[in-house]
Design a protein around this motif. Structure first.
Motif, PDB file in Angstrom:
ATOM      1  N   TYR A 188      97.198  35.738 100.078  1.00 58.29           N
ATOM      2  CA  TYR A 188      96.243  35.397  99.034  1.00 58.29           C
ATOM      3  C   TYR A 188      96.145  33.863  99.033  1.00 58.29           C
ATOM      4  CZ  TYR A 188      95.315  34.119  94.075  1.00 58.29           C
ATOM      5  OH  TYR A 188      94.898  33.516  92.919  1.00 58.29           O
ATOM      6  N   ALA A 189      97.189  33.189  98.561  1.00 58.67           N
ATOM      7  CA  ALA A 189      97.210  31.727  98.587  1.00 58.67           C
ATOM      8  C   ALA A 189      98.501  31.303  99.273  1.00 58.67           C
ATOM      9  CB  ALA A 189      97.133  31.166  97.178  1.00 58.67           C
ATOM     10  N   SER A 190      98.381  30.953 100.539  1.00 58.62           N
ATOM     11  CA  SER A 190      99.546  30.805 101.416  1.00 58.62           C
ATOM     12  C   SER A 190     100.612  29.847 100.903  1.00 58.62           C
ATOM     13  CB  SER A 190      99.089  30.340 102.800  1.00 58.62           C
ATOM     14  OG  SER A 190      97.986  31.089 103.228  1.00 58.62           O
ATOM     15  N   ILE A 245      97.492  25.588  85.100  1.00 59.18           N
ATOM     16  CA  ILE A 245      96.433  26.590  85.287  1.00 59.18           C
ATOM     17  C   ILE A 245      95.211  26.000  85.996  1.00 59.18           C
ATOM     18  CG2 ILE A 245      94.764  28.053  84.054  1.00 59.18           C
ATOM     19  CD1 ILE A 245      97.015  29.184  82.479  1.00 59.18           C
ATOM     20  N   PRO A 246      94.672  24.851  85.524  1.00 58.76           N
ATOM     21  CA  PRO A 246      93.550  24.288  86.289  1.00 58.76           C
ATOM     22  C   PRO A 246      93.908  23.950  87.738  1.00 58.76           C
ATOM     23  CG  PRO A 246      94.151  22.861  84.428  1.00 58.76           C
ATOM     24  CD  PRO A 246      94.868  24.156  84.242  1.00 58.76           C
ATOM     25  N   ALA A 247      95.105  23.419  87.969  1.00 58.71           N
ATOM     26  CA  ALA A 247      95.490  23.084  89.349  1.00 58.71           C
ATOM     27  C   ALA A 247      95.557  24.354  90.198  1.00 58.71           C
ATOM     28  CB  ALA A 247      96.836  22.361  89.363  1.00 58.71           C
ATOM     29  N   TYR A 248      96.165  25.384  89.608  1.00 61.93           N
ATOM     30  CA  TYR A 248      96.302  26.665  90.325  1.00 61.93           C
ATOM     31  C   TYR A 248      94.942  27.253  90.646  1.00 61.93           C
ATOM     32  CZ  TYR A 248      97.468  31.606  91.116  1.00 61.93           C
ATOM     33  OH  TYR A 248      97.583  32.873  91.641  1.00 61.93           O
ATOM     34  N   TYR A 249      94.026  27.197  89.675  1.00 56.78           N
ATOM     35  CA  TYR A 249      92.730  27.829  89.908  1.00 56.78           C
ATOM     36  C   TYR A 249      91.778  26.976  90.753  1.00 56.78           C
ATOM     37  CZ  TYR A 249      93.966  32.096  87.702  1.00 56.78           C
ATOM     38  OH  TYR A 249      94.582  33.306  87.457  1.00 56.78           O
ATOM     39  N   VAL A 250      92.296  25.887  91.292  1.00 67.15           N
ATOM     40  CA  VAL A 250      91.609  25.188  92.380  1.00 67.15           C
ATOM     41  C   VAL A 250      92.297  25.533  93.711  1.00 67.15           C
ATOM     42  CG1 VAL A 250      91.132  22.933  93.413  1.00 67.15           C
ATOM     43  CG2 VAL A 250      90.704  23.313  90.970  1.00 67.15           C
ATOM     44  N   ALA A 289      93.915  18.419  92.480  1.00 68.19           N
ATOM     45  CA  ALA A 289      94.820  19.529  92.168  1.00 68.19           C
ATOM     46  C   ALA A 289      96.148  19.361  92.907  1.00 68.19           C
ATOM     47  CB  ALA A 289      94.164  20.854  92.543  1.00 68.19           C
ATOM     48  N   GLN A 290      96.075  18.870  94.139  1.00 68.85           N
ATOM     49  CA  GLN A 290      97.315  18.643  94.889  1.00 68.85           C
ATOM     50  C   GLN A 290      98.159  17.558  94.236  1.00 68.85           C
ATOM     51  OE1 GLN A 290      98.491  20.553  96.956  1.00 68.85           O
ATOM     52  NE2 GLN A 290      96.972  21.462  98.298  1.00 68.85           N
ATOM     53  N   LYS A 291      97.483  16.547  93.665  1.00 66.68           N
ATOM     54  CA  LYS A 291      98.228  15.489  92.954  1.00 66.68           C
ATOM     55  C   LYS A 291      98.925  16.072  91.724  1.00 66.68           C
ATOM     56  CE  LYS A 291      95.336  11.637  94.353  1.00 66.68           C
ATOM     57  NZ  LYS A 291      94.105  10.940  93.948  1.00 66.68           N
ATOM     58  N   LEU A 292      98.192  16.916  90.977  1.00 63.84           N
ATOM     59  CA  LEU A 292      98.792  17.554  89.808  1.00 63.84           C
ATOM     60  C   LEU A 292     100.003  18.380  90.223  1.00 63.84           C
ATOM     61  CD1 LEU A 292      95.726  18.843  87.750  1.00 63.84           C
ATOM     62  CD2 LEU A 292      97.099  16.793  87.391  1.00 63.84           C
ATOM     63  N   ARG A 293      99.850  19.025  91.331  1.00 64.21           N
ATOM     64  CA  ARG A 293     100.938  19.875  91.820  1.00 64.21           C
ATOM     65  C   ARG A 293     102.218  19.060  92.027  1.00 64.21           C
ATOM     66  NH1 ARG A 293     100.409  24.151  96.826  1.00 64.21           N
ATOM     67  NH2 ARG A 293     102.432  25.072  96.464  1.00 64.21           N
ATOM     68  N   ARG A 294     102.047  17.882  92.619  1.00 63.71           N
ATOM     69  CA  ARG A 294     103.215  17.015  92.824  1.00 63.71           C
ATOM     70  C   ARG A 294     103.807  16.571  91.480  1.00 63.71           C
ATOM     71  NH1 ARG A 294     100.405  15.567  97.406  1.00 63.71           N
ATOM     72  NH2 ARG A 294      99.160  13.977  96.371  1.00 63.71           N
ATOM     73  N   ALA A 315     103.279  27.323  86.868  1.00 60.61           N
ATOM     74  CA  ALA A 315     103.859  26.032  87.240  1.00 60.61           C
ATOM     75  C   ALA A 315     105.019  26.217  88.223  1.00 60.61           C
ATOM     76  CB  ALA A 315     104.330  25.288  85.994  1.00 60.61           C
ATOM     77  N   VAL A 316     105.735  27.330  88.078  1.00 59.05           N
ATOM     78  CA  VAL A 316     106.889  27.601  88.938  1.00 59.05           C
ATOM     79  C   VAL A 316     106.440  27.771  90.387  1.00 59.05           C
ATOM     80  CG1 VAL A 316     108.783  29.220  89.352  1.00 59.05           C
ATOM     81  CG2 VAL A 316     108.116  28.640  87.006  1.00 59.05           C
ATOM     82  N   ASN A 317     105.315  28.446  90.587  1.00 61.56           N
ATOM     83  CA  ASN A 317     104.784  28.606  91.950  1.00 61.56           C
ATOM     84  C   ASN A 317     104.294  27.274  92.500  1.00 61.56           C
ATOM     85  OD1 ASN A 317     104.210  31.233  90.339  1.00 61.56           O
ATOM     86  ND2 ASN A 317     104.292  31.873  92.481  1.00 61.56           N
ATOM     87  N   LEU A 318     103.640  26.498  91.658  1.00 65.04           N
ATOM     88  CA  LEU A 318     103.124  25.203  92.131  1.00 65.04           C
ATOM     89  C   LEU A 318     104.279  24.314  92.581  1.00 65.04           C
ATOM     90  CD1 LEU A 318     100.348  24.614  89.471  1.00 65.04           C
ATOM     91  CD2 LEU A 318      99.988  25.026  91.914  1.00 65.04           C
ATOM     92  N   ALA A 319     105.425  24.423  91.869  1.00 71.84           N
ATOM     93  CA  ALA A 319     106.588  23.618  92.237  1.00 71.84           C
ATOM     94  C   ALA A 319     107.397  24.269  93.351  1.00 71.84           C
ATOM     95  CB  ALA A 319     107.465  23.396  91.007  1.00 71.84           C
ATOM     96  N   GLY A 320     107.181  25.555  93.608  1.00 76.71           N
ATOM     97  CA  GLY A 320     107.924  26.258  94.660  1.00 76.71           C
ATOM     98  C   GLY A 320     109.315  26.695  94.237  1.00 76.71           C
ATOM     99  N   LEU A 321     109.567  26.722  92.937  1.00 71.81           N
ATOM    100  CA  LEU A 321     110.908  27.021  92.423  1.00 71.81           C
ATOM    101  C   LEU A 321     111.136  28.522  92.290  1.00 71.81           C
ATOM    102  CD1 LEU A 321     110.854  24.361  89.587  1.00 71.81           C
ATOM    103  CD2 LEU A 321     112.460  24.360  91.517  1.00 71.81           C
ATOM    104  N   PRO A 322     112.424  28.946  92.193  1.00 74.38           N
ATOM    105  CA  PRO A 322     112.695  30.357  91.923  1.00 74.38           C
ATOM    106  C   PRO A 322     112.532  30.666  90.434  1.00 74.38           C
ATOM    107  CG  PRO A 322     114.767  29.175  92.188  1.00 74.38           C
ATOM    108  CD  PRO A 322     113.657  28.168  92.428  1.00 74.38           C
TER     109      PRO A 322
END
Lengths: 484, 485
Positions: free
Chosen positions: A203-205, A303-308, A375-380, A427-434
């Motif tokens: 879906y979103a790699s 949410i906005p970062a994710y939905y981009v 969105a990538q900046k927000l992710r960081r 946010a947990v997915n955006l950060a890659g955390l468990p």
């Protein structure tokens, strides 16, 4: 027997008081009886299951069984299974049979687990309610008029209704944790890269991660141990030694520092969810943990970062479903462009089309910088918030979902309301955390409430023990819906 | 073709297929010519759930190329997805590199033209990046439908992009040829143009000298140097005529039709895709360590440019000879082996024999120099025997024939067996000269009367009488001394 833990099932199988064939038959019969009303499974593979169970019995007899040998399992229908159709709950793949097994599937086959079938989900894992399925919504076993959450709704229902002792799922923005919360089971999404994505339909790699459902943290630990591990076929798979995720179970929680993000507790969650969450935190304090306020100032931008980001990746990932080589092709078309547009128009559901359109838009020339790069900046920034918070605490806790399960159809016409359901998980997915969700109480209508625990990178073993400690002291995870 | 009132501006994009055994993101073989789709793996077909894994051999070759053109090998580069729908593009996107390519900059110096008009030109490169090839659409034999062959899908390509530095089709062809030599030299591409292993796209525009760059049109997929030249020349003329007729050149992609010798429009700027490039989340950034670069550099062979300069400086070869002998690594290796056996002083005659007799024979027999029946040491022995006066140049050709036809392997044995040794006994030669002078009083008279040509007739008679074994230089000397004395 449907109440037994994985450990107890394994012991019974090894002791010979129960055969794998008997166990598989028990669950297959439950599925036959209950699936018509719950719609947890898209495909049930009785023959394959019994054949795998016979092989498992042989292994048990030969003394070469592992901890999961002979135990039934359900796979989310996003994992490719050789010889058993893999639909992704889409008309596009309604008749698709993969010629190969996903890494997770082959790992669990090798472990001797017995696959019962493939579970319902939101189409291409896009959704939070399991209503976006070509095969109809899965139903919440606590109240069949309500959603079970999504996208891994079928797997959550299967475990909650005791149609399978364990199930796999995937979590891109909360798709394991949120349905676990809404159905009263335990679900874990590990650190990005722990579970191979090979054979897991994308879906979103950059966000997709395989996860585990069980009735307890201990069961999740056993299942995750068999799913995880480096896979050279997935370049984002992390090269680490395999882990036994049960290794910390039983360690006392005294001295544990639990971070409570003030942004998660400020507003937005329903009162019943808040009450159950507060009670669970009090339980932790009684177990010797301390709670400390932390801040995730950018979490509101998740949410906005994710939905981009997620639709951008999805728009590209789903381009391969073009009707040329496999999948749905429109029966009639006049030329190539017509074949593409008709096949995809017919093959994809509304939410999938919406995300493809959004994703195509945000990647378009002239908009890329404004949307995707921002969105990538927000992710960081979001990831940095978590890293800073973990200097003050060992795990972070909060609600998994702002509400309990809602009636089917209530939010399906309002995508933004639906997207807000994932406010605590994304946010947990955006950060890659468990992240993990465990049942911690009930809300309105006696419906389950989940507590979310978020760990630092690769801290799954601790996270599972923190949940296990709670489950040793409480019975919320033992509650079972009345489903016959 | 060149018109002083117009300046031509050309940049080339060259796709070199990298000669890895397997594809860039899958383990399927890259061998050419198998049955359709027999070499397409799950990854190449883009089945649901499959993921790409980068082939390090492709990266290694890109590094080699970067070092060979003195470019910067990027410590970190990024694979991106280029999104568009086409039936032979199975994922609906091509994995390529966009913002951060693996090779940045670099230059190549080429020799343009022939003879006195020849000149050196340095072409600057913009970048070179790794990407995967698409499959092929087959439009015949499918009864109104199209077939798709994905054997080529995922084959590694290095796209080599030049600056718009070229000012004529001759410069463009010289540059393309130099790159063609280079990629084979450093063994990253087999250079087979018929099979599409090396193909050129040419961006062509024209302008008044000193003016801003004109609007370019891109000619796609030129798979021979001749077509490259023809297509560019046609395009230049078309653009000049269009502007001189009061029209405008619109940005477009065109195809060259070798049958008509013309270019025709494939798509206009309006039809241009928005490729929606973004970093491929399935692949990590490509990180290349200094250590990897150093290791690759140490394993690089001497490059054609350096070798050309060395041939000129050390052995006094002309630029033309040096370029010809470095047109392939095999030719250069042969030449160096011959010189090593014959000695530095004989480099020039070795070069002449290789570029002359040997090249002609190989060409006629359609054989490669690595497959030459005459070895470098044999050729060196032959050159040495001519140089020390043992045999004449003409006799040398007979020796060469014998070596070529495998009628003997040792030069000296062939000379002895065929009696090709020159007459170096001055007593015997003087006897023959005396006979010839006595038998040809008329020629003697003419020479003495000042007719230089008469001497040639006498030399010919002496050579004939000696059955070709006399050394022509020596014959000349003896005749002159007798006639003058």
């Amino acid at each position: 027997m449907i109440e037994a833990s994985l450990k107890d099932l394994a012991a019974a199988l090894r002791a010979g008081t129960l055969s794998s064939v008997e166990l598989a038959t028990l669950f297959l019969d439950r599925i036959d009886a209950l699936n018509p009303s719950l719609n947890a499974f898209i495909t049930v593979d009785r023959d394959g299951a019994l054949s795998a169970a016979r092989a498992a019995d042989a292994r048990l007899a030969a003394g070469t069984a592992g901890p999961l040998t002979g135990i039934p399992l359900a796979h989310k229908d996003v994992f490719c299974t050789e010889g058993v159709r893999t639909t992704c709950a889409s008309r596009m793949l309604e008749n698709f049979v993969s010629p190969y097994d996903a890494h997770v599937v082959s790992q669990l086959k090798a472990a001797g687990a017995v696959m019962l079938g493939k579970t319902n989900m939101d189409e291409y894992a896009m959704g939070s309610s399991n209503e976006n399925s070509h095969f109809g919504p899965a139903k919440n076993p606590w109240d069949a008029s309500r959603v079970p959450g999504g996208s891994s709704g079928g797997s959550a229902v299967a475990v909650a209704a005791r149609l399978a002792p364990m199930a796999t799922g995937t979590d891109t923005g909360g798709s394991v944790r949120q349905p676990a919360a809404l159905t009263g089971v335990t679900g874990i999404k590990p650190t990005y890269g722990v579970v191979s994505r090979y054979g897991m339909i994308a879906y979103a790699s950059s966000l997709d991660q395989g996860g585990a459902f069980g009735r307890s943290a201990e069961d999740c630990a056993l299942l995750l141990s068999a799913m995880a591990g480096f896979d050279p076929r997935d370049s984002t798979s992390v090269e680490r030694d395999t882990e036994d995720y049960t290794r910390e179970l039983g360690k006392p929680l005294a001295g544990l520092r639990i971070g409570l993000p003030k942004e998660f507790f400020a507003e937005g969650m329903d009162d019943d969810v808040r009450a159950a969450t507060e009670a669970a935190l009090e339980q932790y304090r009684q177990l010797g943990a301390t709670t400390v306020e932390v801040s995730l100032p950018n979490a509101k931008l998740a949410i906005p970062a994710y939905y981009v980001i997620a639709p951008a990746e999805a728009s590209s990932n789903l381009s391969r479903f073009d009707g040329v080589r496999y999948g749905h092709r429109a029966p009639e078309y006049v030329d190539l462009a017509d074949m593409y547009s008709k096949s995809r128009a017919q093959g994809f559901g509304a939410e999938v089309k919406r995300r493809i359109l959004v994703g195509t838009y945000v990647l378009s020339h002239g908009y890329y910088d404004a949307y995707y790069l921002q969105a990538q900046k927000l992710r960081r920034l979001i990831a940095e918030d978590f890293i800073a918070a973990f200097t003050h605490c060992d795990v972070i806790a909060g609600p998994t979902s702002p509400t309990v399960a809602w009636p089917i159809g209530e939010k399906s016409d309002d995508p933004v309301q639906m997207y807000l359901q994932d406010i605590y998980t994304i946010a947990v997915n955006l950060a890659g955390l468990p992240g993990l969700s465990l049942p911690c109480g009930t809300g309105a209508g006696d419906l389950p409430v989940g507590l979310q625990l978020i760990g630092n990178y690769f801290d799954e073993a601790r996270l599972l023990n923190v949940a296990h400690g709670f489950q040793q002291a409480t019975d919320w995870h033992r509650r079972m819906p009345a489903v016959g | 073709m060149s018109r002083p009132d117009w300046e031509v501006v050309i940049g080339l994009e060259i796709h070199a297929q990298l000669n890895t055994a397997s594809k860039i993101f899958s383990g399927a073989t890259t061998a050419f010519g198998a049955e359709a789709n027999a070499q397409a793996s799950a990854v190449d077909i883009a089945l649901p759930g499959v993921l790409p894994v980068l082939n390090k051999g492709a990266v290694e070759r890109a590094i080699r190329f970067g070092l060979a053109i003195d470019a910067q090998v990027a410590p970190k580069s990024v694979f991106a997805r280029k999104n568009y729908f086409y039936p032979d593009l199975p994922k609906g996107y091509q994995i390529s590199q966009f913002e951060l390519p693996v090779v940045v900059g670099g230059q190549v110096t080429v020799r343009v033209g022939e003879g006195d008009a020849a000149y050196d030109k340095t072409i600057t490169l913009t970048r070179a990046h790794l990407e995967e090839d698409a499959g092929k659409s087959l439009h015949e034999d499918f009864h109104g439908m199209s077939g798709i062959d994905l054997n080529r899908a995922g084959t590694p390509l290095l796209e080599i992009v030049s600056e718009p530095d070229m000012r004529s089709s001759a410069e463009a062809v010289a540059y393309a040829r130099a790159l063609h030599t280079l990629v084979r030299w450093i063994d990253i591409c087999d250079g087979n143009m018929q099979e599409g292993s090396f193909r050129c796209d040419a961006n062509v525009s024209v302008r008044r000298p000193g003016a801003e760059l004109g609007t370019r049109r891109e000619i796609k997929n030129l798979n021979s140097f001749r077509f490259l030249q023809q297509a560019i020349d046609y395009e230049i003329q078309w653009q000049i005529e269009r502007i001189e007729d009061g029209g405008r050149v619109e940005q477009a992609t065109v195809l060259f039709d070798p049958d008509t010798g013309e270019t025709r429009m494939m798509r206009s700027k309006e039809d241009a895709h928005d490729y929606r490039y973004f970093p491929d989340p399935d692949l990590l950034p490509l990180v290349i360590s200094d250590e990897w670069i150093a290791r690759t550099r140490a394993a690089l062979p001497e490059l054609p440019g350096a070798m050309r300069a060395r041939f000129e400086a050390d052995w006094g070869l002309s630029a033309y000879d040096a370029i010809t002998l470095t047109s392939s690594r095999d030719a250069a290796t042969y030449f160096e082996a011959a010189v090593a056996a014959a000695g530095d002083a004989l480099a020039k005659p070795c070069a002449n024999w290789i570029m002359g007799e040997l090249a002609a024979r190989l060409n006629k027999a359609e054989r490669d120099i690595t497959d030459s029946p005459v070895s470098p040491t044999q050729l060196a022995a032959l050159v040495a025997r001519i140089a020390d006066g043992t045999i004449s140049n003409n006799a040398g050709k007979k020796v060469f024939d014998a070596l070529w036809n495998d009628a003997g392997s040792d030069v000296d044995t062939i000379i002895a067996d065929q009696g090709l040794k020159q007459m170096n006994d001055s007593g015997a030669l003087e006897a023959i000269v005396d006979e010839v002078l006595a038998a040809n009083p008329k020629s003697v008279e003419e020479f003495r009367a000042g007719k230089e040509k008469a001497l040639n007739a006498l030399v010919g008679q002496v050579m004939k009488a000696s059955r070709g074994k006399a050394n022509p230089t020596q014959v000349n000397e003896v005749l002159r001394s007798k006639l003058g004395g």
